[in-house]
Design a protein around this motif. Structure first.
Motif, mmCIF file in Angstrom:
data_model
loop_
_atom_site.group_PDB
_atom_site.id
_atom_site.type_symbol
_atom_site.label_atom_id
_atom_site.label_comp_id
_atom_site.label_asym_id
_atom_site.label_seq_id
_atom_site.Cartn_x
_atom_site.Cartn_y
_atom_site.Cartn_z
ATOM 1 N N ILE A 76 0.742 -0.917 -0.021
ATOM 2 C CA ILE A 76 -0.069 0.074 0.117
ATOM 3 C C ILE A 76 1.156 1.031 -0.214
ATOM 4 N N ASN A 77 0.834 2.744 -1.021
ATOM 5 C CA ASN A 77 1.713 3.423 -1.209
ATOM 6 C C ASN A 77 0.711 4.492 -0.963
ATOM 7 N N LEU A 78 0.971 5.448 0.412
ATOM 8 C CA LEU A 78 0.524 6.462 0.918
ATOM 9 C C LEU A 78 0.715 7.355 1.185
ATOM 10 N N ASN A 91 -5.265 8.438 7.927
ATOM 11 C CA ASN A 91 -7.254 7.489 8.405
ATOM 12 C C ASN A 91 -7.012 6.470 7.952
ATOM 13 N N GLU A 92 -7.233 5.535 8.866
ATOM 14 C CA GLU A 92 -6.877 4.168 8.976
ATOM 15 C C GLU A 92 -8.445 3.362 8.230
ATOM 16 N N LEU A 147 -10.548 0.711 1.573
ATOM 17 C CA LEU A 147 -9.911 0.842 0.693
ATOM 18 C C LEU A 147 -10.012 -0.484 0.318
ATOM 19 N N ILE A 148 -9.686 -0.685 1.634
ATOM 20 C CA ILE A 148 -9.322 -2.779 0.995
ATOM 21 C C ILE A 148 -10.570 -3.570 1.012
ATOM 22 N N LYS A 194 -3.539 -6.968 8.784
ATOM 23 C CA LYS A 194 -3.892 -7.173 9.827
ATOM 24 C C LYS A 194 -5.585 -6.656 9.449
ATOM 25 N N PHE A 195 -5.656 -5.769 8.920
ATOM 26 C CA PHE A 195 -6.809 -5.709 8.010
ATOM 27 C C PHE A 195 -7.482 -7.236 8.273
#
Length: 100
Positions: A43-45, A51-52, A58-59, A82-83
């Motif tokens: 994931i590129n943030l 903003n978790e 998104l996931i 983790k999700f």
């Protein structure tokens, strides 16, 4: 009452990533395919992004895409793992033999 904005996700097959924009910032989730599995690798943030809830949404949206395409999901990136721990309802998308 809070109105939730519809998240628009673009599947950039050439770059092998799902893309979305939030406040002008590009957020991407990189993937690769093998057989009928999609490996979510990164994931590129933006640097100051925290903003978790947005990342979780998104996931969730990406997992819906995988489900529509009848793909199993292999979470490689720790944030995606983790999700899956947090939202047990999505464990059916994991291939046989993968436990999180």
């Amino acid at each position: 009452m809070e109105v939730q904005q519809m998240m628009e996700i673009h599947d950039n097959a050439f770059a092998r990533q799902f893309e979305t924009n939030l406040n002008g910032n590009l957020i991407t989730v990189e993937y690769s395919f093998q057989e009928r599995k999609i490996f979510l690798t990164r994931i590129n943030l933006p640097d100051d992004f925290d903003n978790e809830e947005y990342v979780d949404e998104l996931i969730k949206n990406i997992l819906e895409i995988a489900e529509e395409r009848k793909l199993k999901v292999v979470p490689i990136y720790p944030r995606i793992t983790k999700f899956f721990r947090k939202y047990k309802a999505y464990k059916d998308l994991l291939p046989p033999g993968i436990r999180i």
